[in-house]
Motif scaffolding. Structure first.
Motif, short mmCIF file in Angstrom:
data_model
loop_
_atom_site.label_atom_id
_atom_site.label_comp_id
_atom_site.label_asym_id
_atom_site.label_seq_id
_atom_site.Cartn_x
_atom_site.Cartn_y
_atom_site.Cartn_z
N LYS A 22 0.80 -0.84 0.09
CA LYS A 22 -0.01 0.50 -0.26
C LYS A 22 0.73 1.19 0.11
CE LYS A 22 -3.87 -1.28 2.53
NZ LYS A 22 -5.03 -1.56 3.50
N THR A 23 1.56 1.35 0.69
CA THR A 23 2.96 1.89 0.82
C THR A 23 3.26 2.80 -0.59
OG1 THR A 23 2.93 1.95 3.86
CG2 THR A 23 4.85 3.77 2.09
N ALA A 24 3.66 1.35 -0.77
CA ALA A 24 4.42 1.85 -2.16
C ALA A 24 3.90 2.16 -3.90
CB ALA A 24 5.76 0.30 -2.72
N ILE A 25 2.40 2.15 -3.82
CA ILE A 25 1.63 1.45 -3.98
C ILE A 25 0.77 3.50 -4.11
CG2 ILE A 25 -0.62 2.04 -5.35
CD1 ILE A 25 -0.61 -1.38 -4.60
N ARG A 26 0.96 3.94 -3.30
CA ARG A 26 0.82 5.26 -2.66
C ARG A 26 2.09 6.46 -2.81
NH1 ARG A 26 -0.97 3.82 2.39
NH2 ARG A 26 -2.53 3.25 2.91
N SER A 27 2.92 5.80 -2.78
CA SER A 27 4.20 6.93 -2.92
C SER A 27 4.22 6.82 -4.35
CB SER A 27 5.36 6.47 -1.93
OG SER A 27 6.06 4.99 -2.55
N ARG A 28 3.92 5.54 -5.65
CA ARG A 28 3.92 5.46 -7.10
C ARG A 28 2.94 6.69 -7.46
NH1 ARG A 28 6.76 1.43 -5.02
NH2 ARG A 28 9.03 0.81 -6.65
N CYS A 29 2.16 6.55 -6.56
CA CYS A 29 0.58 7.15 -7.13
C CYS A 29 0.89 9.14 -7.09
CB CYS A 29 -0.13 6.90 -6.60
SG CYS A 29 -0.95 5.19 -7.13
#
Length: 147
Positions: free
Chosen positions: A86-93
């Motif tokens: 979730k954190t990785a997706i949030r940062s990439r988004c």
């Protein structure tokens, strides 16, 4: 287990651990390429031209480096970095959102005037892409997606 360096501060350990975790992540990606990774999508395609000999040598070097990372981790008592999806997706988004906004005609003008027809086509498509990013972020907030 005691560190061989009892005087190492937590701040130093964190700094060292962060840098080495980034290196470890990149090594994992390099290892995937050495094992034949070749992602293909709409506007992103990888072409893996590594020879067998290059692949073997890269895998050997990655293994050597990972062994060194393991030694550093054990000697300095470094905690592994756990990356939550979730954190990785949030940062990439968040990173992508910033770049997608730059596709709007008002921002593309920095490269020169843009035709009204192109702006009328591109701006709504850009908004749809931005909305897709927002939708993904919203999905991460839902309880059904897990902790």
């Amino acid at each position: 287990m005691n560190s061989k360096f009892p005087d190492i501060s937590e701040a130093h350990k964190r700094g060292i651990a962060i840098t080495l975790a980034i290196l470890d992540e990149v090594l994992c990606e390099i290892e995937q390429w050495a094992n034949g990774r070749e992602i293909s999508s709409i506007l992103f395609k990888e072409h893996n031209t590594l020879s067998s000999q290059q692949r073997q040598k890269i895998l050997s070097e990655v293994m050597r480096m990972k062994n060194l990372l393991l030694e550093l981790q054990q000697t300095l008592l470094l905690e592994p970095s756990i990356q939550n999806a979730k954190t990785a997706i949030r940062s990439r988004c968040a990173w992508l959102w910033e770049h997608l906004v730059e596709l709007k005609s008002e921002h593309l003008r920095r490269y020169g005037e843009i035709s009204k027809k192109l702006a009328e086509y591109l701006d709504p498509k850009t908004e749809l892409l931005i909305q897709g990013i927002v939708n993904i972020l919203d999905l991460l907030k839902s309880q059904k997606s897990g902790s």
